[in-house]
Structure formats: C-alpha cells, structure tokens
Design an enzyme around this catalytic site. Structure first.
Site, PDB file in Angstrom:
ATOM      1  N   GLU A 117      31.214 -39.391  50.953  1.00  0.00           N
ATOM      2  CA  GLU A 117      30.170 -40.075  50.157  1.00  0.00           C
ATOM      3  C   GLU A 117      30.061 -39.551  48.729  1.00  0.00           C
ATOM      4  OE1 GLU A 117      29.638 -37.972  52.658  1.00  0.00           O
ATOM      5  OE2 GLU A 117      27.762 -36.859  52.494  1.00  0.00           O
ATOM      6  N   CYS A 120      31.031 -34.942  58.627  1.00  0.00           N
ATOM      7  CA  CYS A 120      30.767 -33.511  58.769  1.00  0.00           C
ATOM      8  C   CYS A 120      30.133 -33.218  60.137  1.00  0.00           C
ATOM      9  CB  CYS A 120      29.929 -33.015  57.601  1.00  0.00           C
ATOM     10  SG  CYS A 120      30.170 -31.247  57.337  1.00  0.00           S
ATOM     11  N   HIS A 131      32.875 -34.633  53.146  1.00  0.00           N
ATOM     12  CA  HIS A 131      31.836 -35.594  52.748  1.00  0.00           C
ATOM     13  C   HIS A 131      32.409 -36.653  51.802  1.00  0.00           C
ATOM     14  CE1 HIS A 131      28.254 -33.558  54.388  1.00  0.00           C
ATOM     15  NE2 HIS A 131      28.978 -32.469  54.234  1.00  0.00           N
TER      16      HIS A 131
HETATM   17  N1  GLN Z   1      26.057 -27.772  60.421  1.00  0.00           N
HETATM   18  C1  GLN Z   1      27.444 -28.050  60.381  1.00  0.00           C
HETATM   19  C2  GLN Z   1      28.247 -26.892  59.808  1.00  0.00           C
HETATM   20  O1  GLN Z   1      27.715 -26.042  59.150  1.00  0.00           O
HETATM   21  C3  GLN Z   1      27.719 -29.334  59.616  1.00  0.00           C
HETATM   22  C4  GLN Z   1      27.372 -29.254  58.170  1.00  0.00           C
HETATM   23  C5  GLN Z   1      27.244 -30.603  57.518  1.00  0.00           C
HETATM   24  O2  GLN Z   1      27.123 -31.621  58.182  1.00  0.00           O
HETATM   25  N2  GLN Z   1      27.238 -30.650  56.204  1.00  0.00           N
HETATM   26  O3  GLN Z   1      29.430 -26.836  59.987  1.00  0.00           O
END
Ligand code: GLN
Length: 543
Positions: free
Chosen positions: A511, A383, A509
C-alpha cells in the site's frame, strides 16, 4: 541553492494542511521544478513507530526504512517521489540529537539552550533535506496549530530561517478556517485574523493565506482577510470543501498559487503539465460501478489507521472505473459465535486483512481468512494478513491444530510464524522492526508473477515476526505456493493458494507504493478478481 515553502496551520487541526502542502508541491513539480517534502511534528516521540494507530493513525514507512507520519503518504501519493529520513522531524528527534551531542562534548563549555541550540538543530534539518534531495524547492509542513506550546521552537526556527535566507528564498503559507455561522448566515473572518496575529506574534508574516471554507468567500470577505492579513487579495487561496482530495491541486492551480510562489522566488513561470492529474480526476468523477471489500482489522474505529490501504484500494478501483466501498469489520467482533460470518461478508466481494500488532483480535482475523479461503472469495493479506493466512492454512489444511505465532503465544508448540533470528536480541522497541525496502525474487508461473511481470521487486517492510521456514515443506505439500522469497536471506515474502481463484498474501506493505495515477499491481489484480467474483453466482453483488 534551494527555495523553501513553509506551511503552517491556524484555528484548528484537520484543515487539510498536509493536502495543501502536497498540492503546492505537485503544482510546482508540474511546472518542471524538482521538489522535496518534509513534515515537522511537534511531539516528543522520536518517531510515531511506537504510537497506537488509534491515537495517531497509520505509520507510513519510507523506502529507506523510517517510520513516519501518515501525511508523508499523502506527499508521496501526490508528488510521486520517494521521501527519506530527512522528511519527518519530531521534537523528540531534535532534542535527543542535541542531548547526544552535549553528552559527546560537542558543545564543551557552552550552556545548551532552546535558542540557539535547539533552533539551530531544526534549521539544520531543513538544510539537510535541501542538500540530500538536491531539490529546487523544499516544502515543509509544520504539524499542530500556531500558538501551540509544543511547536513554538519550530516556529522560532522558521523565523530565523527567513532572516538567514530572505523573502526571495522563503515563503510562508498559512492555512486557516473561515467558518459559516448558521443564524447570522455568514462566513466569519475573525478566527483567521486571530491566527495571523498569533503567527505575527512569533515573528512570521504569511505570504499566502489558504482559507478552508464551506462556501466561496466573495469579494468583501476576501478584502477583509487581505487587509487584516496584510497580503494582496490574490494571495488568498480558497480551499472550498471538496468531495475528493484529488480535486484540490486543480482548484489551487485555477487560483495560480504556483505562479505567486515562483514570482516571489524569482523563478521562471513555465507552462504546467497537469494532464496526468486531469485524466485521474476524469476517472474519479466517472466511476460507474461499485464493489465492496471487507477490511478486517482491529483499529477500524479510526479509518486513518489504514489510510494507505484505503487509498490503494481506491487507486486500483479507478483502473476499472469502480468505486471501492469498504466494509469495516472489527475482527474482535467476529470471535465467539454471536455473529454470522455469512451476514458480515454478505455484500463483500473481497476480504483484506491488513497489518497489525499484538494478540487482540487475532482469532477473528483467522476466521475471516478461513471464510475467504473456503468460500473462494478473493483474499489479500498484508504483513500480519500473511501471517494469519499461514496460521489458518497450517491449522485447518495441514492439521497443525496448535499452529500460531510466538507474537501471540510465546510458548506455542508449532510456531509457524516466529521472531526473526536477528530480532531475538533486540531490547528497544522504537525503530528496531525490519523496516523499509528489501528485495523479493518472484517465482515464474505464479499469481505474483502475473501481477508484477518482474523477477525481482523491492517492497517496504515493517514487522518483527516472519514465516518459519521449518514449516515450508509441509505447507507446500498441502498446496501453498511460496511465490516470493528474499534472495539474500531466504525469508518468505509472498504466499499464494493456486487452487483458490485469488488468494495471495505478502509480508511487506504494498500500500505504501500505490499512487492514484499508478495503482499497485497486487491491489489491481485483487480488485479485478473481486469484480469478477461479484459477477459469479456466489458473488452477492449489491449494485
Ligand atoms: N505483528 C507482526 C510482526 O511484527 C506484523 C506486523 C505488521 O503487520 N506490520 O511481524
């Protein structure tokens, strides 16, 4: 009609109530019953999505896009079932829905009260979970400790629930602490006695007491807890401290907790199928090598902020009988010239940049990513970790020196990461990220394809910003491969650098989908490459 198990906690928090609930669910599933799980959190936030990870730990995301308590991660990892919007209920959710109904006029004429309106709403959430999941047994964990003001109405709802459903359809498990006092050198039962009294004051008599203790209880202590707790001795389940949480279901199974539950419900006691879990434990207890992975984040003072990532790394390690040690790196500390990256990463065979929000610590993450790329150390970006990889590559390989994300620099001239179009009009912060499952098309001949061996995958998301496709051509021309794309929106999901031995990052994600018995392919190949790296000349293997 389903049967219901409620798991409450006494004495203090952190006793492993979530693991207790998950273990019970796993054991019932291993008997062939369809199980579903639910967590009640007594706080006033509608969900944990807006809370700081340092306060609350990780926010776990379900496939249907709910931001939930991290205990749901334990549930999914133990029972290997996808949970949903009925699985995490907070006081905030309950109260706001009752107030919304009141405003709509649903209760016209009535005075809205904690009992029955709030307690009914809570009971409805339990029935809803049973109905939508079609489970044979629903296991509900109540957060907090018995006696808390916050959870009192939830406990009241459970009291009423038992009244409605009877003892043959409901079962209460109470988890408590039996501390050992040095000096008098004995285990003490009084905290357990008192917390059962507290529970009874709320009108609830436990059916099973799970005792967390550093030692075996012994006959005298068991007898005492049984007498004061008003339960048969066999209904006391000992949860002795363990090295690995995956041992707990087997410990409970030896004490036949699932038979006690099924007996009370009048359900058939079939043979347990636990070989898959025993095989896992066998692996976990025979890890014969160790590698170190650097996890570069800004919430590293609380490991729980990265709980699923930590678990996913462990799961992948099990496949290679390898213990994964985490080098917790605070990204902010990498900034400035005070630390040597060579020193920070000297024993690390892989660098992982996980998710995160806000501008603090960003430059440190970019430095870590650059270090991984230039030193050919396996890199996995998740992410924010993908967004960082894009910014780093744009700046240092493509020569776009002011590349950034509008999240960190709203006025940035080269926003390689930008707010998604549909996010521009969003006002409320809660529940408005891009959440949950979205499809991703994988390009053949890439590392991503090698990992997944599939054309189309579904992964869980939680972000507001996105790769800016206007920069795709220039990044491509410099060697970045866009190996995963959302087939509906064209949004970038996976990037990689084929010239590097292992450099991959994803907008989702992974994970959240890793299981102890089914490690996630992106983590598996990352750990495999890290093990390879540790064997190379550059790899500074510690063992
Ligand atoms: N802050 C980033 C976004 O909002 C990544 C979010 C995250 O890593 N879950 O896109």
């Amino acid at each position: 009609m389903a049967k219901f198990v409620f798991v409450t906690g006494g004495v203090c928090s952190g006793l492993g109530k979530g693991i207790t609930a998950s273990s019970i669910a796993l054991l019932l599933k291993a008997k062939g019953y369809k199980v579903f799980m639910q967590k009640f959190d007594p706080y006033m936030n509608v969900d944990p999505g807006t809370m700081s990870p340092i306060q609350h730990g990780e926010v776990f995301v379900t496939a249907d896009g709910c931001e939930t308590d991290l205990d749901l991660g334990h549930y999914e990892r133990f029972i290997d079932e996808e949970l949903n919007y009925t699985s995490n209920i907070t006081n905030g959710k309950i109260y706001s829905s009752v107030i919304e109904k009141e405003r709509r006029g649903d209760f016209l004429g009535a005075t809205i009260q904690i009992v029955p309106h709030i307690s009914n709403e809570i009971k409805n959430k339990i029935y809803e979970a049973a109905k939508t999941s079609e489970a044979d047994i629903v296991i509900t964990e109540i957060g907090g400790t018995v006696g808390d003001i916050e959870s009192s109405v939830m406990m009241e709802a459970l009291r009423q629930f038992r009244l409605e459903q009877g003892r043959e359809n409901t079962l209460f498990v109470h988890t408590t602490l039996v501390p050992y006092l040095f000096g008098s050198n004995e285990l003490k039962t009084k905290p357990t006695q008192n917390s059962v009294i507290e529970l009874r004051r709320l009108g609830i008599q436990p059916d099973i007491i799970v005792t967390r203790a550093p030692l075996d209880l012994g006959n005298a202590i068991r007898a005492k807890i049984a007498l004061f707790g008003s339960i048969p001795e066999k209904n006391i389940i000992e949860a002795k401290d363990v090295n690995n949480i995956y041992e707990i279901p087997i410990n409970f199974h030896r004490q036949q907790i699932e038979d006690i539950i099924l007996n009370q419900f009048g359900l058939k006691i079939t043979k347990s199928n636990l070989t898959f879990w025993e095989d896992l434990l066998d692996k976990v207890n025979h890890l014969d090598q160790e590698i170190e992975i650097a996890l570069v984040g800004k919430y590293v003072e609380l490991e729980d902020a990265y709980l699923s990532v930590k678990e996913a790394l462990k799961h992948a390690g099990y496949q290679f009988l390898t213990k994964v040690k985490i080098n917790w790196v605070d990204s902010e500390k990498l900034e400035g010239s005070r630390v040597s990256l060579d020193e920070v990463f000297q024993h690390s065979s892989g660098i992982l940049v996980p998710g995160g929000f806000g501008s603090r610590g960003i430059e440190g993450k970019i430095l870590a990513c650059q270090y991984a790329r230039e030193h050919k150390i396996p890199y996995l970006g998740i992410c924010l970790g993908m967004q960082i990889a894009v910014i780093e590559f744009a700046r240092h390989v493509c020569g776009i020196s002011d590349a950034s994300s509008t999240e960190f620099d709203e006025a940035c001239k080269s926003p390689v990461i930008d707010l998604m179009a549909d996010q521009k009009s969003v006002v409320n912060k809660g529940g408005t990220l891009r959440l949950g499952n979205y499809p991703c098309q994988i390009k053949k001949g890439t590392l991503a394809y090698q990992d997944y061996q599939q054309d189309l995958i579904l992964e869980r998301h939680r972000h507001r910003y996105e790769f800016n496709n206007q920069y795709m051509e220039i990044l491509k021309a410099n060697g970045m491969v866009f190996s995963g794309i959302n087939p509906d929106s064209g949004l970038v999901e996976i990037i990689e650098l084929p010239k590097h031995p292992h450099f991959i990052a994803c907008q989702f994600h992974p994970e959240f989908k890793s299981r102890p018995t089914k490690a996630h392919p992106l983590f598996v190949s990352f750990i495999e490459s890290a093990i390879q790296y540790a064997k190379t000349e550059n790899g500074k293997k510690t063992n």
